[in-house]
Design a protein around this motif. Structure first.
Motif, PDB file in Angstrom:
ATOM      1  N   ASP A  44      51.897  43.186  37.334  1.00 26.63           N
ATOM      2  CA  ASP A  44      53.082  44.058  37.437  1.00 26.63           C
ATOM      3  C   ASP A  44      54.185  43.403  38.276  1.00 26.63           C
ATOM      4  O   ASP A  44      54.749  43.998  39.188  1.00 26.63           O
ATOM      5  N   ASN A  45      54.485  42.148  37.974  1.00 26.07           N
ATOM      6  CA  ASN A  45      55.552  41.349  38.579  1.00 26.07           C
ATOM      7  C   ASN A  45      55.308  40.962  40.031  1.00 26.07           C
ATOM      8  O   ASN A  45      56.192  40.418  40.682  1.00 26.07           O
ATOM      9  N   GLY A  46      54.119  41.224  40.557  1.00 30.97           N
ATOM     10  CA  GLY A  46      53.775  40.784  41.910  1.00 30.97           C
ATOM     11  C   GLY A  46      52.804  39.619  41.831  1.00 30.97           C
ATOM     12  O   GLY A  46      51.806  39.683  41.104  1.00 30.97           O
ATOM     13  N   VAL A  47      53.085  38.544  42.557  1.00 27.19           N
ATOM     14  CA  VAL A  47      52.236  37.358  42.517  1.00 27.19           C
ATOM     15  C   VAL A  47      50.879  37.673  43.144  1.00 27.19           C
ATOM     16  O   VAL A  47      50.813  38.151  44.279  1.00 27.19           O
ATOM     17  N   ILE A  48      49.804  37.400  42.398  1.00 31.34           N
ATOM     18  CA  ILE A  48      48.461  37.562  42.965  1.00 31.34           C
ATOM     19  C   ILE A  48      47.768  36.217  43.150  1.00 31.34           C
ATOM     20  O   ILE A  48      46.782  36.132  43.871  1.00 31.34           O
ATOM     21  N   TRP A  49      48.291  35.140  42.500  1.00 27.96           N
ATOM     22  CA  TRP A  49      47.736  33.802  42.742  1.00 27.96           C
ATOM     23  C   TRP A  49      48.803  32.782  42.391  1.00 27.96           C
ATOM     24  O   TRP A  49      49.167  32.625  41.227  1.00 27.96           O
ATOM     25  N   ASP A  50      49.322  32.092  43.410  1.00 30.83           N
ATOM     26  CA  ASP A  50      50.287  31.022  43.207  1.00 30.83           C
ATOM     27  C   ASP A  50      49.549  29.695  43.354  1.00 30.83           C
ATOM     28  O   ASP A  50      48.589  29.599  44.123  1.00 30.83           O
ATOM     29  N   ASN A  51      49.985  28.695  42.622  1.00 38.94           N
ATOM     30  CA  ASN A  51      49.314  27.394  42.600  1.00 38.94           C
ATOM     31  C   ASN A  51      47.856  27.532  42.178  1.00 38.94           C
ATOM     32  O   ASN A  51      46.958  26.891  42.741  1.00 38.94           O
ATOM     33  N   ALA A  52      47.635  28.390  41.182  1.00 42.62           N
ATOM     34  CA  ALA A  52      46.291  28.578  40.641  1.00 42.62           C
ATOM     35  C   ALA A  52      45.872  27.326  39.874  1.00 42.62           C
ATOM     36  O   ALA A  52      46.718  26.530  39.454  1.00 42.62           O
TER      37      ALA A  52
END
Length: 104
Positions: A44-52
């Motif tokens: 829902d447009n919120g980052v839950i994993w960056d640089n996955a």
């Protein structure tokens, strides 16, 4: 003349299961290719994993407010980037419902 960078690609992006009840989890899985160098997963447009990782999966157990009417949809978006700043995205929907249909 500098080489043209390969664009990032998303080969697959799924949720299993794609219908859940409140308090349960789903697993987001993806594979990328092309010139992909960075992956970002959003709920829902919120980052839950960056640089996955470029190819991976992760369990996600979204918190459902008790007063939220059912059913409703949560949108997961996977972004793939390359070093040249190009990006591509794919979305999948997770339905939250009172009861999960059991396939026959």
């Amino acid at each position: 003349m500098a080489p043209v960078p390969q664009p990032p690609t998303i080969n697959g992006f799924t949720l299993a299961p794609d219908v859940i009840t409140p308090g349960t989890c789903t697993i987001a899985s993806w594979t990328t290719g092309g010139g992909t160098t960075r992956v970002q997963l959003l709920r829902d447009n919120g980052v839950i994993w960056d640089n996955a990782p470029l190819n991976s999966s992760v369990q996600d157990c979204p918190q459902i407010p008790a007063d939220r009417p059912l059913p409703f949809v949560i949108v997961y978006t996977l972004y793939a980037f390359n070093n040249a700043g190009q990006q591509t995205a794919r979305t999948v929907n997770l339905t939250v419902n009172n009861a999960v249909a059991i396939p026959y």
